[in-house]
Design a protein around this motif. Structure first.
Motif, short mmCIF file in Angstrom:
data_model
loop_
_atom_site.label_atom_id
_atom_site.label_comp_id
_atom_site.label_asym_id
_atom_site.label_seq_id
_atom_site.Cartn_x
_atom_site.Cartn_y
_atom_site.Cartn_z
N TYR A 188 42.38 -85.76 19.73
CA TYR A 188 41.41 -85.00 18.95
C TYR A 188 40.62 -84.10 19.89
CZ TYR A 188 42.39 -88.98 15.92
OH TYR A 188 43.02 -89.95 15.20
N GLY A 189 40.21 -82.95 19.38
CA GLY A 189 39.40 -82.08 20.22
C GLY A 189 38.77 -80.97 19.43
N PHE A 190 37.76 -80.37 20.02
CA PHE A 190 37.18 -79.16 19.44
C PHE A 190 36.61 -78.31 20.57
CE2 PHE A 190 33.46 -81.94 19.47
CZ PHE A 190 32.46 -81.10 19.92
N ARG A 191 36.49 -77.03 20.30
CA ARG A 191 35.93 -76.10 21.26
C ARG A 191 35.07 -75.09 20.52
NH1 ARG A 191 39.97 -72.68 24.95
NH2 ARG A 191 40.24 -71.48 23.02
N TYR A 201 57.38 -107.67 30.09
CA TYR A 201 56.95 -109.07 30.12
C TYR A 201 55.69 -109.27 30.96
CZ TYR A 201 61.64 -109.82 28.28
OH TYR A 201 62.77 -109.77 27.52
N ASP A 202 55.59 -108.56 32.07
CA ASP A 202 54.51 -108.88 33.00
C ASP A 202 53.45 -107.80 33.09
OD1 ASP A 202 56.03 -106.98 34.34
OD2 ASP A 202 55.58 -107.83 36.31
N TRP A 203 53.51 -106.76 32.25
CA TRP A 203 52.49 -105.73 32.27
C TRP A 203 52.40 -105.06 30.91
CZ3 TRP A 203 54.47 -100.86 31.25
CH2 TRP A 203 55.84 -100.68 31.50
N ILE A 204 51.28 -104.42 30.66
CA ILE A 204 51.08 -103.65 29.44
C ILE A 204 50.62 -102.26 29.85
CG2 ILE A 204 50.54 -105.63 27.99
CD1 ILE A 204 47.59 -104.95 28.28
N ASP A 205 50.79 -101.32 28.94
CA ASP A 205 50.50 -99.93 29.28
C ASP A 205 49.76 -99.26 28.13
OD1 ASP A 205 50.50 -97.58 30.68
OD2 ASP A 205 52.51 -96.98 30.09
N SER A 206 48.73 -98.54 28.46
CA SER A 206 48.05 -97.68 27.50
C SER A 206 47.19 -96.70 28.28
CB SER A 206 47.17 -98.48 26.53
OG SER A 206 46.09 -99.08 27.22
N TYR A 207 46.79 -95.62 27.62
CA TYR A 207 46.02 -94.57 28.30
C TYR A 207 45.02 -93.98 27.33
CZ TYR A 207 44.99 -90.12 30.61
OH TYR A 207 44.35 -89.05 31.18
N PHE A 208 43.79 -93.84 27.78
CA PHE A 208 42.74 -93.20 26.98
C PHE A 208 41.92 -92.32 27.91
CE2 PHE A 208 38.31 -93.00 25.67
CZ PHE A 208 38.42 -92.50 24.38
N SER A 209 41.64 -91.10 27.47
CA SER A 209 40.76 -90.23 28.24
C SER A 209 39.87 -89.45 27.29
CB SER A 209 41.56 -89.28 29.13
OG SER A 209 42.23 -88.30 28.35
N ARG A 210 38.70 -89.10 27.83
CA ARG A 210 37.72 -88.34 27.04
C ARG A 210 37.08 -87.32 27.96
NH1 ARG A 210 33.89 -92.30 24.53
NH2 ARG A 210 33.29 -92.54 26.72
N LEU A 211 36.95 -86.09 27.47
CA LEU A 211 36.46 -84.99 28.30
C LEU A 211 35.36 -84.23 27.58
CD1 LEU A 211 36.79 -82.71 30.55
CD2 LEU A 211 38.47 -81.70 29.00
N PHE A 212 34.28 -83.94 28.31
CA PHE A 212 33.24 -83.00 27.90
C PHE A 212 33.18 -81.92 28.98
CE2 PHE A 212 32.07 -87.16 26.33
CZ PHE A 212 31.72 -86.93 24.99
N ASP A 213 33.26 -80.65 28.60
CA ASP A 213 33.27 -79.59 29.60
C ASP A 213 32.51 -78.38 29.08
OD1 ASP A 213 34.14 -78.54 32.14
OD2 ASP A 213 35.49 -77.25 31.02
N PHE A 214 31.63 -77.85 29.93
CA PHE A 214 30.79 -76.71 29.54
C PHE A 214 30.84 -75.66 30.64
CE2 PHE A 214 26.74 -74.43 29.88
CZ PHE A 214 26.63 -73.88 28.61
N ARG A 236 31.13 -71.62 26.72
CA ARG A 236 32.25 -72.35 26.13
C ARG A 236 31.97 -73.84 26.30
NH1 ARG A 236 36.40 -71.64 29.91
NH2 ARG A 236 35.94 -73.71 30.71
N PHE A 237 32.13 -74.61 25.21
CA PHE A 237 32.00 -76.06 25.28
C PHE A 237 33.25 -76.69 24.67
CE2 PHE A 237 31.04 -80.18 23.38
CZ PHE A 237 30.55 -80.87 24.48
N THR A 238 33.82 -77.67 25.39
CA THR A 238 35.06 -78.31 24.95
C THR A 238 34.91 -79.82 24.96
OG1 THR A 238 36.40 -76.50 25.86
CG2 THR A 238 37.53 -78.57 25.41
N TYR A 239 35.39 -80.43 23.88
CA TYR A 239 35.53 -81.89 23.84
C TYR A 239 37.00 -82.20 23.58
CZ TYR A 239 35.60 -86.69 22.14
OH TYR A 239 35.91 -88.02 21.97
N LYS A 240 37.56 -83.13 24.34
CA LYS A 240 38.97 -83.48 24.18
C LYS A 240 39.14 -84.97 24.38
CE LYS A 240 43.36 -82.14 23.72
NZ LYS A 240 43.87 -81.33 22.61
#
Length: 680
Positions: free
Chosen positions: A190-193, A220-233, A205-209
């Motif tokens: 999700y994002g907006f600018r 079996y021995d690991w799990i994987d996921s990724y989350f990121s959040r950005l605020f930029d002006f 310019r302001f951006t959220y992503k």
């Protein structure tokens, strides 16, 4: 009139084949008029230059290429640049390396800049954390990639190359835009600018992503996921007829998974010594750039940036608090530069910078509190064009590091414009690369065992001597171009972490010089636009790495170099870059306003670390978009599919024993998502 660095004249990249002109045009009477349509780049010498005049090879990735590639992650884009290797975000930190040598968790030999601000962090091994780069793909105007060392202009972190990310001018982002992506593997983006005017003097310019996915299939021995959040002006303000100010600030947060399970009695259970946990990381920054234009041929720039990096994946074991990725790194940086035209044939830029790095980590720097490191540097680059057929470049930089000492980096090159369509470049440069703060000061101990012990008495600085020949051509009649770089890169005192004494648990690993390395090869990039609706980009790299151990390293008693580990290290070095890698990007406009693109990647096997072999693979990505407009509403709906041809390995190969219930391999499977963007 004020000229912004982010708005330098730019046209699509055009470069070379081997000496035979496809266009066959005669020498133009006014070569400046002819070359004025070639791309202008500023990332090599810090002077705006035609590609034909630049002292090093440069690849420009523009906005159309970024969108057509279908990339969600910034590091994915560099698959399209000759000589680069990368892999998807997973439980291991993503990397983007040029010509291999990416043996650490964070690549530290290619400088990464965003609007002039270095992304190198004292916290992340003096390298780049791709999970927290504070820029959205939609905000990138272009990326200039210097293929080859550029320590002359950007210091020791530019040892093998430079990635310079230039963001879009706020004046071009008026209005409000929202976007969303939805797909398998739990892709939820999700994002907006929003952009607008600041009175009559500027724009903002302001951006959220936000990016989210479940990553590679859990094993079996690991799990994987990724989350990121950005605020930029970012805000650009005109102060007067001669002065402008650029203000920017932002924050990026990233969360990945750390830890492993272990097999106990035939069942997978939590490993108390390395439990499953989240690794939380962040990058916060502020930057101000002031520019004054003295005349059409002279300007001055002052830049100050402040960056704070944090990381935390703490857990407790046997009453011991362990936080291997923590805690905080802080950087202050001041830089000034002055460019001027001395006479009709000579231009130059000179300047200097100072930065203060501070790091705090109870795991890597126990009991030391805040460890500081100061680095000062002065630099200068000169361009000389005495005749229409010749451009000479010379540069020199001096860097003084409070931990690594003083080093000098020179560069010279000669560009021969054989015809308007063909330029031959010959160059030599010398560069240096230093260790991280932990390499010089770190002391990691637990349970009476030393994991790492800094040995400044044995530390040396990596040296690099580069000889290269380049050929650039632009065949206007054929709407085609090609860039060829032939290189020989000799690295002295390659730094590596080895066990200094296998008989003494109190000694542990230390970073020491162990090898000399030679990288030889050729890389090229071909571009062709046979029709207004069709664009093709093709790249290939052929290379060979060889290495020899230093006599001083072999003389270390009881170290891992006296065991079979030495063979593993040599294999890692010589396979850290694939012998051959190829990429192709096709951008095609279709009837009904549809836009189609497909990218293909072919790569031979390589090693990212001693225990991570990437198998030979091929991969195809596709994207189909439909831009639309209805009154004041515009936007695009698109479908993107990555790894269309199915599952493959890019980072850690599975265990070849199919009967083993713990393959621990990183398998890249097909990922697809639908995205929608609305512009108001």
């Amino acid at each position: 009139m004020i000229t912004k660095a982010g708005n330098l004249p730019y046209v699509s990249l055009a470069i070379v084949l081997t000496g035979v002109s496809m266009g066959g045009n005669a020498w133009a009477a006014d070569e400046d008029a002819y070359f004025s349509e070639l791309p202008i780049v500023a990332s090599v010498s810090r002077l705006p230059q035609r590609l034909a005049d630049a002292p090093a090879a440069v690849t420009v990735v523009d906005r159309d290429m970024i969108k057509a590639s279908g990339a969600r992650d910034l590091n994915d884009i560099f698959r399209l640049v000759p000589g680069f290797q990368t892999y998807p975000n997973n439980t291991e930190s993503a990397r983007a390396t040029y010509h291999g040598m990416g043996d650490g968790d964070y690549s530290s030999r290619v400088q990464v800049l965003i609007d002039g601000r270095s992304m190198y962090s004292p916290l992340f091994g003096g390298g780049v954390n791709w999970a927290t780069l504070p820029v959205a793909l939609e905000d990138i105007e272009r990326i200039e990639v210097v293929r080859g060392t550029n320590a002359v202009s950007y210091g020791s972190n530019a040892f093998l190359g430079v990635i310079n990310i230039v963001t879009v001018d706020p004046a071009l982002t008026r209005g409000f835009s929202v976007s969303s992506s939805y797909g398998n593997q739990n892709v939820r983006d999700y994002g907006f600018r929003v952009g607008g005017k600041i009175g009559e003097v500027g724009d903002f310019r302001f951006t959220y992503k936000q990016l989210n996915d479940d990553g590679l299939t859990d094993r079996y021995d690991w799990i994987d996921s990724y989350f990121s959040r950005l605020f930029d002006f970012r805000a650009d303000v005109v102060l007067s007829e001669r002065d402008s100010l650029q203000l920017s600030m932002g924050r990026a947060d990233g969360i990945i998974q750390n830890g492993r399970n272990k097999l106990v009695g035939g069942l997978w259970q939590q490993n108390p010594e390395n439990p499953m946990r989240q690794m939380r990381q962040s990058d916060s920054y502020a930057q101000v750039i002031w520019r004054r234009v003295f005349s059409a041929d002279s300007d001055f720039q002052f830049r100050y940036s402040y960056v704070v990096d944090r990381s935390d994946d703490a857990f407790t074991f046997s009453n011991l608090h362990i936080n291997q990725s923590g805690d905080e790194g802080v950087r202050h940086e001041i830089e000034v530069q002055h460019s001027l035209k001395i006479d009709k044939a000579v231009r130059m830029v000179w300047g200097g910078g100072w930065r203060e790095d501070a790091m705090r980590s109870e795991w890597s720097l126990p009991g030391m509190g805040e460890v500081n490191r100061s680095i000062g540097r002065v630099f200068g680059n000169l361009e000389w064009r005495p005749a229409h057929w010749f451009t000479g470049n010379a540069g020199l930089a001096l860097e003084d590091d409070s931990l690594a000492g003083m080093h000098v980096s020179p560069r010279v090159s000669s560009n021969f414009h054989l015809t308007p369509e063909n330029t031959l470049r010959l160059g030599y440069s010398r560069a240096y690369h230093t260790g991280s703060t932990v390499d010089y000061r770190g002391q990691q101990r637990a349970f009476g065992v030393s994991f790492f012990s800094a040995r400044p008495d044995l530390m040396a600085t990596e040296g690099l001597d580069t000889l290269e020949a380049g050929y650039l051509g632009d065949w206007r009649d054929w709407r085609a171009s090609l860039d060829v770089r032939v290189f020989s890169e000799r690295i002295r005192n390659r730094l590596y972490k080895i066990d200094m004494d296998t008989t003494n648990p109190l000694v542990g690993l230390s970073t020491v010089p162990i090898q000399s390395v030679e990288i030889q090869g050729v890389e090229y990039q071909f571009k062709w636009q046979p029709f207004d609706t069709t664009r093709l980009v093709f790249t290939q790299t052929l290379a060979n790495l060889s290495s020899d151990y230093l006599s001083s390293a072999l003389a270390l008693n009881n170290s891992t170099l006296t065991t079979t580990k030495a063979v593993q290290i040599r294999e890692l070095t010589e396979r850290s870059m694939p012998a051959r890698s190829t990429s192709a990007l096709l951008i095609q406009k279709l009837p009904l306003g549809l836009e189609f693109s497909t990218a293909g990647y072919w790569q031979e096997s390589m090693k990212w670390s001693t225990n991570t072999t990437a198998q030979r693979y091929r991969r195809f990505d596709v994207r189909l978009g439909y831009p639309f407009r209805s009154g004041s509403l515009a936007g695009e709906i698109a479908l993107t599919v990555q790894s269309l041809n199915g599952a493959h390995n890019e980072y850690k190969a599975p265990n070849p024993d199919d009967t083993n219930p713990n393959p621990d391999g990183r398998i890249v499977e097909r990922r697809q998502w639908v995205s929608l963007r609305l512009d108001f």
